[in-house]
Write an enzyme that holds these catalytic residues in place. Sequence first.
Site, PDB file in Angstrom:
ATOM      1  N   GLU A   1      -0.052  -1.460   5.593  1.00  0.00           N
ATOM      2  CA  GLU A   1       1.033  -1.095   6.502  1.00  0.00           C
ATOM      3  C   GLU A   1       0.840   0.330   6.992  1.00  0.00           C
ATOM      4  O   GLU A   1       1.016   0.637   8.166  1.00  0.00           O
ATOM      5  CB  GLU A   1       2.391  -1.214   5.799  1.00  0.00           C
ATOM      6  CG  GLU A   1       3.594  -1.041   6.732  1.00  0.00           C
ATOM      7  CD  GLU A   1       4.067   0.398   6.906  1.00  0.00           C
ATOM      8  OE1 GLU A   1       4.845   0.654   7.825  1.00  0.00           O
ATOM      9  OE2 GLU A   1       3.641   1.283   6.135  1.00  0.00           O
TER      10      GLU A   1
ATOM     11  N   ASP B   1       0.821  -1.220   0.000  1.00  0.00           N
ATOM     12  CA  ASP B   1       0.000   0.000   0.000  1.00  0.00           C
ATOM     13  C   ASP B   1       0.852   1.265   0.000  1.00  0.00           C
ATOM     14  O   ASP B   1       2.024   1.252   0.376  1.00  0.00           O
ATOM     15  CB  ASP B   1      -0.987   0.006   1.187  1.00  0.00           C
ATOM     16  CG  ASP B   1      -0.314  -0.116   2.547  1.00  0.00           C
ATOM     17  OD1 ASP B   1       0.679  -0.857   2.664  1.00  0.00           O
ATOM     18  OD2 ASP B   1      -0.782   0.535   3.509  1.00  0.00           O
TER      19      ASP B   1
HETATM   20 ZN   LIG Z   1       6.675   2.302   4.090  1.00  0.00          ZN
END
Ligand SMILES: [Zn+2]
Length: 386
Positions: free
Chosen positions: A137, A75
């Site tokens: 993340e 992401d």
């Molecule tokens: Zn990163």
Amino acid sequence: MQALDDTRAILRDLIAFPTISTDSNLAMIDFLGERLAAAGARVEIHRDATGAKANLFATIGPEREGGILLSGHSDVVPVADQDWTTDPFTMVERDGRLYGRGTCDMKGFIAAAVAMAPLYAERAVERPVHFAFTHDEETGCLGAQALAQILRARGARPAVAIIGEPTSMRVIEGHKGCFEYSTHFTGLEGHGSGPDRGVNAVEYAVRYVARLLELKEALKARAPKGSRFDPPWTTINTGALVGGVAHNVIPGKARVDWEMRPVQAGDADFVKADLHAYCAHTLLPAMRAVMPDADIVTETIGEVEGLVPADGNEARAIVMELTGANGADTVPFGTEAGIFQALGMSAVVCGPGSIEQAHKPDEYLALDQLAECLTMLQRLAGKLGG
Ligand SMILES: [Zn+2]
């Protein structure tokens, strides 16, 4: 350099997937899975509960413990309200730099790792190499936490994790954790003229914050000897205190948003145990003496483990050798490394590009950084026993 051309081409494709954390990453994960499978990897794709996101876990080489894991998040952060010179999802090469959202954080590392897959397929005779590409993340390492559950349940686990977050190819052996909470206070509203007939949620929230301040001081004394963090102890920050409606109303609701950044695993438990006891033995009995339904509920927003510098860190030894670094550092930002360390792996963070360019408009990755990363990953093939 053929590897650099291959990596650049893969990265161009990866940048074209707009994998902002709020949106699906499935198309990119499928693309990566196909590339790795074509190189002979055994690919697993694990979807999350929504079905719109997935982690990829892949293995090249023997099915056994002790492998080396190359990890990156799929992401990227949003581009809305950012002033980009070019389309963030079309990679543009200019003056030795590759521009685009995610070039440095952290699709460049992912592209380099995938470009190496055919080489690893030839060389990984003794020691397997694994790939972990995760979702979410940027919103709290949700994908890595889910992947950790899966890895925990299996026998043949990797021993070494290299997380390719942008460190300008420096070897990073430590960062603090990041634990975020919202604590909700429910009291009893009433008229300001009769304070004892209500339960003032704001006043209880203030007492809770006062306890956080005491803990903040206590944590300084718990700083591990020789701690390499700045500051060296676990910190607590009260970020927001919300509650109340008017001068003459006893507030029935209040909320405290706070965080701690642990330097060692035991500190979070120390803080939680203290707060639990303080609420159970002091605040709640006083609140419930007036209003039996009064309550204090702490909502966990995210708990991302830190990466604790460890003696005999095999990941550090390997990556220092591969990059020629003569030391390892700590950084002030969090990564997925602590999650893998908590699983018993040795872990370091080392990847191309600078964190300075991450999350900003006109994010870029310098080609010489990418070349350095490829050199490290090529040398890694020599550690696989083929
Ligand atoms: Zn990163």
